[in-house]
Every structure is written in structure tokens, then in C-alpha cells.
Design a protein around this motif. Structure first.
Motif, short mmCIF file in Angstrom:
data_model
loop_
_atom_site.label_atom_id
_atom_site.label_comp_id
_atom_site.label_asym_id
_atom_site.label_seq_id
_atom_site.Cartn_x
_atom_site.Cartn_y
_atom_site.Cartn_z
N THR A 1 0.26 -1.32 0.13
CA THR A 1 -0.18 0.60 -0.41
C THR A 1 0.65 1.23 -0.13
O THR A 1 -0.35 2.36 -0.70
CB THR A 1 -1.01 0.16 0.87
OG1 THR A 1 0.07 0.25 2.48
CG2 THR A 1 -2.21 -1.57 1.37
N ASP A 2 1.77 1.32 -0.24
CA ASP A 2 3.17 2.28 0.32
C ASP A 2 4.39 1.53 -0.15
O ASP A 2 4.95 1.38 0.50
CB ASP A 2 3.15 3.29 1.50
CG ASP A 2 3.74 4.06 2.09
OD1 ASP A 2 4.77 4.33 0.92
OD2 ASP A 2 3.79 4.36 2.96
N ARG A 3 4.47 2.36 -1.74
CA ARG A 3 5.86 1.88 -2.45
C ARG A 3 6.89 2.27 -1.54
O ARG A 3 7.98 1.54 -1.81
CB ARG A 3 5.53 2.00 -3.97
CG ARG A 3 5.50 3.57 -4.05
CD ARG A 3 5.54 4.38 -5.45
NE ARG A 3 5.25 5.33 -5.38
CZ ARG A 3 6.71 6.13 -6.75
NH1 ARG A 3 6.80 5.27 -7.13
NH2 ARG A 3 6.09 7.60 -6.72
N ARG A 4 7.48 2.92 -0.45
CA ARG A 4 7.94 3.83 -0.16
C ARG A 4 8.95 3.30 0.77
O ARG A 4 9.56 3.32 1.44
CB ARG A 4 7.82 5.34 0.30
CG ARG A 4 7.85 6.12 -0.46
CD ARG A 4 7.45 7.40 -0.29
NE ARG A 4 5.92 7.64 0.37
CZ ARG A 4 5.41 8.27 0.89
NH1 ARG A 4 5.88 9.32 2.12
NH2 ARG A 4 4.53 8.26 2.03
N ALA A 5 7.25 2.49 1.52
CA ALA A 5 7.98 1.15 3.43
C ALA A 5 7.79 0.31 2.30
O ALA A 5 7.86 -0.46 1.72
CB ALA A 5 6.07 1.58 3.55
N PHE A 6 8.44 -0.86 3.65
CA PHE A 6 9.19 -1.91 3.45
C PHE A 6 8.26 -3.21 4.51
O PHE A 6 8.04 -2.11 5.93
CB PHE A 6 10.39 -2.15 4.04
CG PHE A 6 11.15 -1.69 2.75
CD1 PHE A 6 11.33 -2.93 1.23
CD2 PHE A 6 11.63 -0.57 2.64
CE1 PHE A 6 11.20 -1.91 0.16
CE2 PHE A 6 12.22 0.22 1.10
CZ PHE A 6 11.90 -1.01 0.21
N ARG A 7 8.53 -3.98 5.21
CA ARG A 7 7.53 -4.95 5.88
C ARG A 7 8.41 -5.78 6.17
O ARG A 7 9.35 -6.27 5.53
CB ARG A 7 5.99 -5.30 5.75
CG ARG A 7 5.43 -4.00 5.54
CD ARG A 7 4.14 -4.70 5.36
NE ARG A 7 2.65 -3.69 5.01
CZ ARG A 7 1.61 -3.67 5.97
NH1 ARG A 7 2.35 -3.73 7.86
NH2 ARG A 7 1.02 -2.26 5.97
N LEU A 8 9.00 -6.20 7.54
CA LEU A 8 9.76 -7.21 7.99
C LEU A 8 9.18 -7.82 8.89
O LEU A 8 8.55 -8.10 9.04
CB LEU A 8 10.69 -6.44 9.16
CG LEU A 8 11.63 -5.05 8.56
CD1 LEU A 8 12.32 -4.30 9.47
CD2 LEU A 8 12.05 -4.96 7.67
N SER A 9 9.94 -9.66 8.51
CA SER A 9 8.91 -10.72 9.18
C SER A 9 10.35 -11.28 9.46
O SER A 9 11.36 -11.59 8.62
CB SER A 9 8.71 -11.40 7.90
OG SER A 9 7.28 -10.50 7.61
N LEU A 10 10.41 -12.27 10.27
CA LEU A 10 11.39 -13.37 10.46
C LEU A 10 11.49 -14.38 9.72
O LEU A 10 10.62 -14.93 8.98
CB LEU A 10 11.28 -13.66 11.64
CG LEU A 10 11.68 -12.94 13.49
CD1 LEU A 10 11.54 -14.01 14.69
CD2 LEU A 10 12.70 -11.89 13.17
N THR A 11 12.47 -14.30 9.15
CA THR A 11 13.01 -15.87 8.06
C THR A 11 13.17 -17.75 9.25
O THR A 11 12.80 -17.20 10.41
CB THR A 11 14.41 -15.97 7.87
OG1 THR A 11 14.95 -15.29 8.23
CG2 THR A 11 14.39 -14.33 6.57
N LYS A 12 12.52 -18.81 9.20
CA LYS A 12 13.10 -19.94 9.18
C LYS A 12 14.08 -19.27 10.69
O LYS A 12 14.32 -19.78 11.65
CB LYS A 12 13.27 -20.30 8.43
CG LYS A 12 13.40 -21.66 9.49
CD LYS A 12 11.94 -22.29 10.12
CE LYS A 12 12.01 -23.55 11.56
NZ LYS A 12 11.66 -23.72 11.78
N ARG A 13 15.18 -18.71 10.42
CA ARG A 13 16.50 -19.05 10.55
C ARG A 13 16.35 -17.48 12.09
O ARG A 13 16.73 -17.94 13.24
CB ARG A 13 17.34 -18.46 10.31
CG ARG A 13 19.30 -18.35 10.66
CD ARG A 13 20.59 -18.08 10.03
NE ARG A 13 21.53 -18.03 9.89
CZ ARG A 13 22.49 -17.86 9.64
NH1 ARG A 13 22.40 -17.43 8.45
NH2 ARG A 13 23.31 -17.32 10.48
N GLY A 14 15.60 -16.60 11.18
CA GLY A 14 15.57 -15.55 12.77
C GLY A 14 14.92 -16.53 13.51
O GLY A 14 14.82 -15.64 14.75
#
Length: 145
Positions: A91-104
Motif C-alpha cells: 500500500t506504500d511503495r516507499r515503505a517496507f515490511r519486516l518478518s523473521l525468516t526461519k533462521r530468525g
């Protein structure tokens, strides 16, 4: 009378004891994490992202009480280490979303186990009953009047 022989305590003494206890607990935690090459900032970021998958960078910075500029280098480092994935916000091309990977997520589980171990050591001098009493008192203290 208590086990310490006190029959009374002033509000100032309570405040000072609470502050000293908080600092002592924090020092133990920092030392425990440092033994595993974990900084407080790294721990807080991993735990926060783990609790809020797909969190925006701005929201993460707000929750951590820092600027987005301050959180970006640590996010970059964790992304390079394969612990966090960064995806563009739909919804906002300037923003990023963060998630943990499996390793995280594995790192977060290790952090949780370490937190439990550090806390168990810190409270080992208290009986189970005293630990429950302390939890009840702290909960009451933290409940808005």
C-alpha cells in the motif's frame, strides 16, 4: 515483621529498591545475552519483529523508541545474516515490511530460552511462593489506579 526485620518502609525506600532491582535485573540480562554475542538492541528487534510479523519499519522504530534512521543499520545487518526478510509494502511503495525468516525464528526461540534461563537464575533466591507474591505485587503496582 518480615524476614529482613523491617516493620515499615518509606515510599522513597520502595522506589529506590525497585530501581536498584530493575537495574540489577537488566545487568544480569545484558551479561547473559553478551555471553551469546547478543546485544540488547538485537534482542529487542528480533523479539519485536517476531511478535509482529509484517511490521513496517516505521512501526518497528516507534515500538523500539528510536528513529527509523537508527533501526535501519541493524535491520540491514539482520537481513544480510538471513534473519529478517524485507518486502515492499503493497500500500506504500516507499515503505517496507519486516518478518523473521526461519533462521530468525530459530534465533527468537533461542533468545526466549536464554531469557527464561537468565530470569530463573535471577529469581532463584526466591521460593515459588515468593515468586508468585512478587508477580502479584508487581502486577498490582503496574495496574493504573
Amino acid at each position: 515483621m518480615t524476614s529482613t526485620g523491617r516493620t515499615e518502609v518509606t515510599a522513597t525506600e520502595l522506589g529506590e529498591l525497585l530501581q536498584k532491582a530493575s537495574h540489577a535485573f537488566a545487568r544480569r540480562g545484558i551479561a547473559g545475552f553478551a555471553a551469546h554475542d547478543l546485544s540488547p538492541a538485537r534482542v529487542r528487534l528480533i523479539v519485536t519483529v517476531g511478535e509482529s510479523p509484517d511490521i513496517r519499519m516505521r512501526e518497528l522504530a516507534d515500538r523500539l523508541g528510536v528513529t527509523a534512521r537508527a533501526v535501519t543499520p541493524l535491520v540491514d545487518r539482520l537481513e544480510r545474516e538471513g534473519l529478517i526478510s524485507r518486502t515492499p509494502d503493497a500500500t506504500d511503495r516507499r515503505a517496507f515490511r519486516l518478518s523473521l525468516t526461519k533462521r530468525g525464528e530459530n534465533q527468537r526461540e533461542a533468545i526466549a530460552a536464554l531469557q527464561e534461563s537468565v530470569s530463573a537464575t535471577a529469581f532463584a533466591a526466591l521460593t515459588s511462593k515468593e515468586q508468585v507474591q512478587l508477580a502479584d505485587l508487581l502486577t498490582k503496582f503496574l495496574t493504573p489506579q
